[in-house]
Design an enzyme around this catalytic site. Structure first.
Site, PDB file in Angstrom:
ATOM      1  N   HIS A 113       0.823  -1.213   0.000  1.00 35.97           N
ATOM      2  CA  HIS A 113       0.000   0.000   0.000  1.00 35.97           C
ATOM      3  C   HIS A 113       0.858   1.264   0.000  1.00 35.97           C
ATOM      4  O   HIS A 113       0.339   2.364   0.036  1.00 35.97           O
ATOM      5  CB  HIS A 113      -0.913  -0.026   1.231  1.00 35.97           C
ATOM      6  CG  HIS A 113      -2.028   0.956   1.198  1.00 35.97           C
ATOM      7  ND1 HIS A 113      -2.141   1.994   2.103  1.00 35.97           N
ATOM      8  CD2 HIS A 113      -3.080   1.082   0.361  1.00 35.97           C
ATOM      9  CE1 HIS A 113      -3.226   2.697   1.839  1.00 35.97           C
ATOM     10  NE2 HIS A 113      -3.808   2.177   0.785  1.00 35.97           N
ATOM     11  N   LYS A 115       3.421   4.368  -1.142  1.00 36.66           N
ATOM     12  CA  LYS A 115       3.584   5.262  -2.290  1.00 36.66           C
ATOM     13  C   LYS A 115       4.918   5.993  -2.135  1.00 36.66           C
ATOM     14  O   LYS A 115       5.026   6.951  -1.369  1.00 36.66           O
ATOM     15  CB  LYS A 115       2.446   6.289  -2.366  1.00 36.66           C
ATOM     16  CG  LYS A 115       1.061   5.686  -2.662  1.00 36.66           C
ATOM     17  CD  LYS A 115       0.327   5.288  -1.424  1.00 36.66           C
ATOM     18  CE  LYS A 115      -1.095   4.836  -1.763  1.00 36.66           C
ATOM     19  NZ  LYS A 115      -1.782   4.266  -0.595  1.00 36.66           N
ATOM     20  N   ASP A 120      17.613   9.095  -8.357  1.00 37.29           N
ATOM     21  CA  ASP A 120      19.061   9.266  -8.243  1.00 37.29           C
ATOM     22  C   ASP A 120      19.565   9.225  -6.805  1.00 37.29           C
ATOM     23  O   ASP A 120      20.684   9.685  -6.519  1.00 37.29           O
ATOM     24  CB  ASP A 120      19.504  10.580  -8.900  1.00 37.29           C
ATOM     25  CG  ASP A 120      19.415  10.518 -10.426  1.00 37.29           C
ATOM     26  OD1 ASP A 120      19.274   9.408 -10.961  1.00 37.29           O
ATOM     27  OD2 ASP A 120      19.483  11.582 -11.063  1.00 37.29           O
ATOM     28  N   HIS A 299      -8.603  11.466   1.639  1.00 36.37           N
ATOM     29  CA  HIS A 299      -7.703  10.347   1.399  1.00 36.37           C
ATOM     30  C   HIS A 299      -6.364  10.528   2.113  1.00 36.37           C
ATOM     31  O   HIS A 299      -5.466   9.703   2.001  1.00 36.37           O
ATOM     32  CB  HIS A 299      -7.478  10.180  -0.109  1.00 36.37           C
ATOM     33  CG  HIS A 299      -6.868   8.865  -0.491  1.00 36.37           C
ATOM     34  ND1 HIS A 299      -5.552   8.717  -0.846  1.00 36.37           N
ATOM     35  CD2 HIS A 299      -7.422   7.637  -0.580  1.00 36.37           C
ATOM     36  CE1 HIS A 299      -5.306   7.453  -1.135  1.00 36.37           C
ATOM     37  NE2 HIS A 299      -6.424   6.772  -0.980  1.00 36.37           N
ATOM     38  N   LYS A 301      -3.341  10.895   4.982  1.00 33.42           N
ATOM     39  CA  LYS A 301      -2.857  10.132   6.133  1.00 33.42           C
ATOM     40  C   LYS A 301      -1.757  10.955   6.787  1.00 33.42           C
ATOM     41  O   LYS A 301      -0.557  10.635   6.682  1.00 33.42           O
ATOM     42  CB  LYS A 301      -2.299   8.772   5.697  1.00 33.42           C
ATOM     43  CG  LYS A 301      -3.274   7.896   4.882  1.00 33.42           C
ATOM     44  CD  LYS A 301      -3.039   8.031   3.425  1.00 33.42           C
ATOM     45  CE  LYS A 301      -3.742   6.994   2.578  1.00 33.42           C
ATOM     46  NZ  LYS A 301      -5.149   6.855   2.725  1.00 33.42           N
ATOM     47  N   ASP A 306       1.708  19.260  18.601  1.00 32.40           N
ATOM     48  CA  ASP A 306       2.331  20.468  19.138  1.00 32.40           C
ATOM     49  C   ASP A 306       3.021  21.257  18.025  1.00 32.40           C
ATOM     50  O   ASP A 306       2.441  21.437  16.962  1.00 32.40           O
ATOM     51  CB  ASP A 306       3.269  20.115  20.290  1.00 32.40           C
ATOM     52  CG  ASP A 306       2.514  19.571  21.498  1.00 32.40           C
ATOM     53  OD1 ASP A 306       1.303  19.876  21.612  1.00 32.40           O
ATOM     54  OD2 ASP A 306       3.109  18.833  22.302  1.00 32.40           O
TER      55      ASP A 306
END
Length: 431
Positions: A113, A115, A120, A299, A301, A306
């Site tokens: 899951h 991404k 380089d 969508h 996450k 603080d």
């Protein structure tokens, strides 16, 4: 959990939605001279997937080593012409745990899951954004609200290492677990093993897998909540954490920390909403503020605590992400980045969210709804742990030619639009 290896001297830029993310990624690939590494749950053959294909083909043709890994469930079908153009140019396209032809859509657990993009060994990207057009505003009412980061500095080596560990299984011998052999992987010529400092941020890449790092991301959340003194903001697409994380949120709120949750206003699965509302009761009675994002599908996450702690990544706070999927988050300690993320989330909470009231979560509850909700809550809470106790089979990474992912492309434009729309609809609940 192995103690995370924090790095200093990193430059980190927040990217909101596809409008900021895709141009930055494509520009980095266009400037690549040695290597491009990509991991994604979803690669759709829409205008974003086609644009990615073109920059990857161009990079491969000028001699750049290009490895792309997609998930066998998240990206179950790509047209023959799409794949052939990549592979003939020299792009190495891999599929993580491809399902057999007869069970193509029956393996929704323990998915790749993550991404991640690394170019380089000097610039990396991580977040929740897939390569699909539904991350662009012009997609319409169903366009996703999401976040990612562009990273330079020593922590990029951790992103690169994470992608290398997945690629190691593409050539591993039969029966070997998915982590790489002892001694590590060979460095590619011209790729920096440890990138030069590029800023002042302290950062670390934290992953979740089914072997050595089963609860690392959840534990980092809990440690941050335990240390919180003033404010916590968590924006998450799918929210159904376990008891320990719920308790950490409750304890933070009870000692006076303002804990704000930004969650989906329109959950995908109605029966899961019943259980989630029971969680809302517990949290709101402890003083947690729950904001339902109603503008578009949420969508993201991301989270901040603080003035200095923040995280951006692929992990939802639900059973699949916390107990089964392979996930990756970047943890950042930097006041400037924390402020940039807060500047995005606070206006969103104020103008595009609805603040829930406690009476809304328990009004009109019939006894049968309480019973069903309680049953769903406990099944969803324990189901991933039950699955985790099953034997952990090796999850292979295979060249695309050895998988059932490639399918004949539709011939007429009208058929193509319908074909891609069906693929997109089939993923709405998977993410």
């Amino acid at each position: 959990m192995k103690r995370p290896h924090w790095t200093t001297g990193n430059g980190i830029e927040l990217l909101e939605n596809g409008e900021e993310y895709f141009p930055a990624v494509f520009a980095a690939i266009e400037s690549a001279t040695q290597e491009v590494l990509i991991e994604t749950f979803i690669l759709f053959e829409d205008k974003i997937g086609l644009a990615l294909r073109e920059v990857l083909i161009a990079a491969a043709r000028r001699g750049v080593r290009v490895d792309v890994t997609v998930d066998g469930f998240g990206s179950p079908e790509l047209s023959e012409s799409f794949v052939t153009g990549l592979t003939e140019a020299g792009v190495r396209l891999h599929v993580f745990d491809p399902p057999p032809k007869l069970s193509r859509r029956l393996k929704p657990f323990r998915r790749l899951h993550r991404k991640i993009v690394v170019v380089d060994g000097t610039i990396g990207f991580i977040g929740g954004i897939n390569f699909s057009a539904d991350h662009l505003i012009d997609f319409g009412p169903e366009a996703k609200q999401d976040y990612a980061v562009s990273v330079r500095g020593p922590v990029v080596s951790q992103l690169r290492r994470a992608t290398q560990e997945i690629l190691a299984t593409a050539t591993a011998t039969a029966g070997r677990r998915w982590w790489p052999p002892r001694g590590g992987l060979p460095e590619e010529p011209g790729v920096q093993a440890l990138p030069a400092q590029a800023g002042h941020a302290k950062a670390v890449v934290v992953t979740r897998d089914n072997h050595r790092h089963r609860d690392d991301i959840e534990r980092m959340y809990r440690l941050a909540l335990h240390a919180a003194r003033r404010e916590v903001i968590i924006a998450n697409a799918y929210f159904f954490p376990g008891f320990l994380l719920l308790r950490s949120m409750q304890r933070a709120a009870r000692r006076g920390v303002k804990v704000h949750l930004v969650l989906q206003g329109q959950p995908d699965i109605p029966w899961a909403r019943w259980a989630a509302r029971m969680v809302y009761d517990q949290l709101m009675r402890a003083g947690v503020y729950i904001h339902e994002y109603c503008e578009r599908p949420m969508h993201g996450k991301v989270a901040l605590v603080d003035d200095a702690w923040a995280t951006v990544g692929s992990s939802n706070l639900d059973p699949l992400s916390l107990s089964l999927n392979l996930e990756a988050n970047l943890i950042v300690e930097d006041r400037g980045f924390n402020r940039a993320l807060r500047d995005k989330l606070q206006p969103l909470m104020q103008t595009q969210c609805r603040l829930l009231k406690l009476e809304e979560t328990n009004a009109h509850r019939w006894w049968w709804r309480l019973g069903v909700g309680a049953m769903v809550f406990h099944v969803m809470r324990h189901f991933p742990r039950w699955l985790a106790r099953l034997p952990r089979q090796v999850q292979p990474v295979k060249p695309v030619a050895e998988t059932p992912v490639v399918v004949p492309a539709p011939q007429r434009p009208a058929e193509a639009w319908q074909w891609h729309a069906e693929k997109r609809l089939s993923k709405e609940t998977a993410e």
